[in-house]
Design a protein around this motif. Structure first.
Motif, mmCIF file in Angstrom:
data_model
loop_
_atom_site.group_PDB
_atom_site.id
_atom_site.type_symbol
_atom_site.label_atom_id
_atom_site.label_comp_id
_atom_site.label_asym_id
_atom_site.label_seq_id
_atom_site.Cartn_x
_atom_site.Cartn_y
_atom_site.Cartn_z
ATOM 1 N N VAL A 78 4.164 -2.921 2.881
ATOM 2 C CA VAL A 78 3.903 -4.360 2.974
ATOM 3 C C VAL A 78 2.423 -4.672 2.805
ATOM 4 N N TRP A 79 1.583 -3.638 2.974
ATOM 5 C CA TRP A 79 0.143 -3.827 2.818
ATOM 6 C C TRP A 79 -0.272 -3.420 1.405
ATOM 7 N N LYS A 80 -0.889 -4.319 0.678
ATOM 8 C CA LYS A 80 -1.375 -3.997 -0.654
ATOM 9 C C LYS A 80 -2.731 -3.313 -0.542
ATOM 10 N N SER A 81 -2.832 -2.134 -1.134
ATOM 11 C CA SER A 81 -4.079 -1.377 -1.063
ATOM 12 C C SER A 81 -4.164 -0.414 -2.236
ATOM 13 N N PRO B 81 -5.662 5.729 -0.959
ATOM 14 C CA PRO B 81 -4.600 6.725 -0.742
ATOM 15 C C PRO B 81 -4.041 6.644 0.671
ATOM 16 N N ARG B 82 -2.882 7.261 0.887
ATOM 17 C CA ARG B 82 -2.159 7.165 2.162
ATOM 18 C C ARG B 82 -2.913 7.789 3.333
ATOM 19 N N ASP B 83 -3.826 8.721 3.057
ATOM 20 C CA ASP B 83 -4.549 9.387 4.140
ATOM 21 C C ASP B 83 -5.836 8.666 4.526
ATOM 22 N N HIS B 84 -6.134 7.548 3.883
ATOM 23 C CA HIS B 84 -7.324 6.800 4.269
ATOM 24 C C HIS B 84 -7.085 6.150 5.632
ATOM 25 N N VAL C 224 -5.611 2.624 5.696
ATOM 26 C CA VAL C 224 -4.199 2.574 5.318
ATOM 27 C C VAL C 224 -3.326 3.034 6.483
ATOM 28 N N ILE C 225 -3.756 4.100 7.134
ATOM 29 C CA ILE C 225 -2.978 4.639 8.255
ATOM 30 C C ILE C 225 -2.882 3.611 9.379
ATOM 31 N N LYS C 226 -3.978 2.938 9.702
ATOM 32 C CA LYS C 226 -3.966 1.939 10.778
ATOM 33 C C LYS C 226 -3.013 0.788 10.455
ATOM 34 N N ARG C 227 -3.054 0.314 9.209
ATOM 35 C CA ARG C 227 -2.157 -0.773 8.834
ATOM 36 C C ARG C 227 -0.696 -0.337 8.931
ATOM 37 N N ARG C 228 -0.418 0.864 8.481
ATOM 38 C CA ARG C 228 0.954 1.358 8.530
ATOM 39 C C ARG C 228 1.415 1.593 9.965
ATOM 40 N N PHE C 229 0.484 1.971 10.832
ATOM 41 C CA PHE C 229 0.832 2.074 12.251
ATOM 42 C C PHE C 229 1.404 0.749 12.738
#
Length: 313
Positions: free
Chosen positions: A32-35, A38-41, A44-49
Motif C-alpha cells: 500500500v506504500w509507494k516507494s 528496496p524491502r530491506d530499507h 520501507v520496513i517501518k511502513r510495512r510494520f
C-alpha cells in the motif's frame, strides 16, 4: 449453512473465501506504500510494520464474522480458539522450541564450529543488555525475529486453522493451510524482478523453492498449533527458523569436519521424528479448543475416522 455435518456445503465456501481474503490482505498490506526503495530499507520496513500490524489486528474479527455467518459453535472463547490462553502456556512455550532445535541439531553444531566465540563469550553477549538494545533498534532484526513470526503465525495459523478445520478436518487442514502461506511468499518475486536481483529464470526457481520450503514449514507449525492449542509455540519456532535459516547442507558437505556434521544432521532428523509426537502430546497443554471443531466436519461426528482424532491425542 449447516455446521453439524448435515446437508449442504457446510462452512467450506465461507472458510476458503475468508482464508483467501486474509492471505490477500496480508500480502496487499505490504504494497500500500509507494516507494522506490528496496524491502530491506528501514523506512520501507517501518511502513510495512504499520500496515501489516493493522491487518493482523483485524484478522481475528474476520474469524468472528466467519463464525457468526457459518453458524459454527466452537464452544470456546475467540481468543482461546486463536491459541491465546494461559492453560499449558509453559510447556507450549518450551517444548515446540526444543523440538525444533533438535531438528536443527546439525546446523546448530555447524554454527558452533564456525563461530569465533567460545561458549563463555557467547553467554556474555547473550546476557549483555547492549546487545538486545542493538537488536531492538535494528529494523531487519525486528522484522525477521518478532513482527514477521508473530503476524504470519497469527494470520496464517491461528486465524486460518479454526476456519479450515470444520471444513476439512484436522489432518487436511494441516496441509491445506500452508498452501496459503506458501503462495503468499510469491510476492518476493515482484521486488526481485523490480530491482533486477538475478535472471528471470533464477528468480522464479528461487520462488518455487521458497514456496516448497515455506509450505513444509507451515505444515509443521500448523501441526504444532493443533497439537498444543497455543500460538506461542509456532511463533517461537518461526523466529528460531528465521534466525538459523535454511540448513547449509552444501557447506556442511565441504566442511573439514563433514563426517561429524553429517552424523549430527542425520541424528537431528532421527531424534526429531522420534520425539515429534511425545513432545507435542496434547496432555501437556490442557483442553484444546480447536480439536472440538473436528467434530463439526461432514460427514457426521459418529462416522469421523479415528485418524481425525489422532492429531489431538
Amino acid at each position: 449453512m449447516s455446521a453439524e455435518g448435515g446437508s449442504g456445503s457446510g462452512p467450506c465456501p465461507a472458510s476458503l473465501l475468508c482464508c483467501l481474503s486474509l492471505a490477500c490482505a496480508y500480502v496487499g498490506s505490504l504494497y500500500v506504500w509507494k516507494s522506490h526503495l528496496p524491502r530491506d530499507h528501514p523506512a520501507v520496513i517501518k511502513r510495512r510494520f504499520t500496515s501489516v500490524l493493522i491487518v493482523s489486528s483485524l484478522s481475528p474479527f474476520l474469524v468472528w464474522i466467519w463464525k457468526e455467518a457459518s453458524g459454527v459453535k466452537p464452544g470456546a472463547a475467540l481468543l482461546a480458539l486463536l491459541g491465546v490462553r494461559l492453560e499449558g502456556i509453559f510447556p507450549a512455550t518450551v517444548l515446540p522450541l526444543l523440538l525444533t532445535m533438535v531438528l536443527f541439531l546439525g546446523p546448530l553444531i555447524q554454527l558452533s564450529m564456525d563461530c569465533p566465540w567460545d561458549l563463555v563469550d557467547g553467554l556474555k553477549v547473550a546476557f549483555d543488555p547492549r546487545f538486545w538494545v542493538l537488536c531492538l533498534t535494528d529494523m531487519r532484526w525486528l522484522r525477521n525475529q518478532v513482527i514477521a513470526p508473530f503476524t504470519e503465525e497469527l494470520v496464517f495459523r491461528a486465524c486460518m486453522l479454526p476456519m479450515l478445520v470444520p471444513c476439512t478436518g484436522l489432518g487436511p487442514a494441516i496441509f491445506t493451510c500452508p498452501l496459503f502461506f506458501g503462495v503468499a511468499h510469491f510476492h518476493h518475486v515482484i521486488e526481485q524482478l523490480r530491482f533486477r536481483q538475478g535472471s528471470t529464470a533464477s528468480i522464479f526457481l528461487s520462488a518455487v523453492f521458497q514456496f516448497s520450503y515455506t509450505a513444509v514449514f507451515g505444515a509443521y507449525t500448523a501441526f504444532i498449533f493443533i497439537r498444543t492449542g497455543h500460538l506461542v509455540g509456532p511463533v517461537l519456532c518461526h523466529s528460531f527458523c528465521n534466525y538459523v535459516g535454511f540448513p547449509a547442507v552444501g557447506a556442511a558437505l565441504e566442511h573439514p569436519q563433514r563426517l561429524l556434521l553429517v552424523f549430527f544432521y542425520l541424528l537431528g532428523v532421527v531424534l526429531f521424528l522420534l520425539l515429534l509426537h511425545p513432545m507435542t502430546d496434547p496432555a501437556f497443554f490442557g483442553h484444546l479448543p480447536i480439536c472440538a471443531l473436528s467434530r463439526l466436519t461432514s460427514p457426521p461426528a459418529t462416522s469421523i475416522s479415528t485418524s481425525s482424532f489422532s492429531w489431538c491425542s
